[in-house]
Scaffold this active site. Structure first.
Site: not given
Length: 293
Positions: A155, A202, A107
């Protein structure tokens, strides 16, 4: 370490991510539920407004230049343009689905635009297969290019104010890399910019002074790095899994931080909420997709 940030939402999101300051206000996503969300930056509001609901995961969005209610999105196995109508009806125009048919289920994850109007987004395996992820670049002419491979959980990315430097994290490896970006959008000179000793970096953003803000998943905090990679500020959070950051406001800038409740059973009452903290340097709004005029 700074005073903990203020909780801003009473709602808890499964995988809140992708906070961006756009012409539509502060938006974010709840990745695995496929929701595009709008957050009030002046006062906490419950419930958070849902702008759109997709059928699959929604990793991140960026505004489309000169088109109110349109976003380019890292979603499902690829990249699409979303048009959100006044009555919240949604049109989805796929640009490419490069992760369809991959050897492991994939994804799209985080993404944003650079100042030149290119959209960059990473992909990852649902089961976080090592090195299965990649970074894609979407040019203003809508051409989609696979530009980096070998990341596990990419990220960011985040860009310096002039667009000449890109930061990209691999959350699974605890590192943030830096690349030089050429005028044509090619990447050069990859190097490790910073590492974290606990958790994984992140979502990220660069402020107007060139500091890199990074949410640190699994460490209950947010880091700010100077342009030379020195850690110069830490904001503590009561949530275990911070996921993305966004500085809003020029006169009195505040940092908004999303978090995730996924994987925490049962998890604390603060996990999955959005937080706000005062900061001393503003940041530019999210860059838009499309060639600057």
């Amino acid at each position: 370490m700074d005073t903990p940030a203020q909780r801003w939402t009473t709602e808890r999101f499964q995988l809140g991510e992708g906070l961006r300051w756009t012409p539509s206000g502060l938006v974010g996503v709840d990745i695995l539920t496929g929701r595009l969300l709008a957050l009030d930056t002046e006062a906490p509001v419950r419930p958070v407004r849902i702008l759109a609901q997709l059928d699959g995961p929604l990793g991140a969005v960026a505004p489309v230049r000169g088109a109110a209610g349109r976003f380019i999105a890292a979603t499902g196995p690829g990249v699409a343009v979303l048009t959100v109508g006044a009555d919240h009806d949604l049109q989805v125009e796929w640009l490419a689905r490069p992760e369809d048919g991959a050897p492991t289920a994939m994804r799209m994850n985080d993404g944003c635009c650079d100042p030149a109007g290119r959209f960059w987004a990473g992909s990852m395996a649902y089961d976080e297969t090592e090195h299965a992820g990649a970074l894609y670049r979407v040019d203003p002419d809508r051409g989609v290019h696979r530009v980096l491979e070998g990341y596990t959980v990419p990220n960011g990315p985040a860009f310096s104010p002039d667009g000449g430097l890109m930061y990209l994290a691999d959350s699974a490896d605890g590192r943030i890399d830096a690349y030089t970006v050429t005028a044509d959008g090619d990447l050069d000179g990859g190097r490790v910019f910073a590492r974290v000793s606990e958790g994984g970096p992140d979502g990220m953003q660069v402020d107007a002074a060139g500091h890199l803000w990074a949410a640190v998943w699994g460490a209950s905090r947010v880091h700010r790095y100077t342009p030379d990679g020195r850690l110069d500020r830490v904001i503590a959070l009561p949530a275990a899994q911070p996921t993305s950051v966004c500085v809003v406001g020029a006169e009195t800038p505040h940092l908004f931080v999303s978090s995730a409740a996924i994987g925490l059973e049962p998890g604390g009452e603060h996990d999955g909420a959005v937080y706000r903290a005062a900061v001393d340097v503003p940041a530019p709004p999210a860059a838009a997709f499309g060639a600057p005029s």
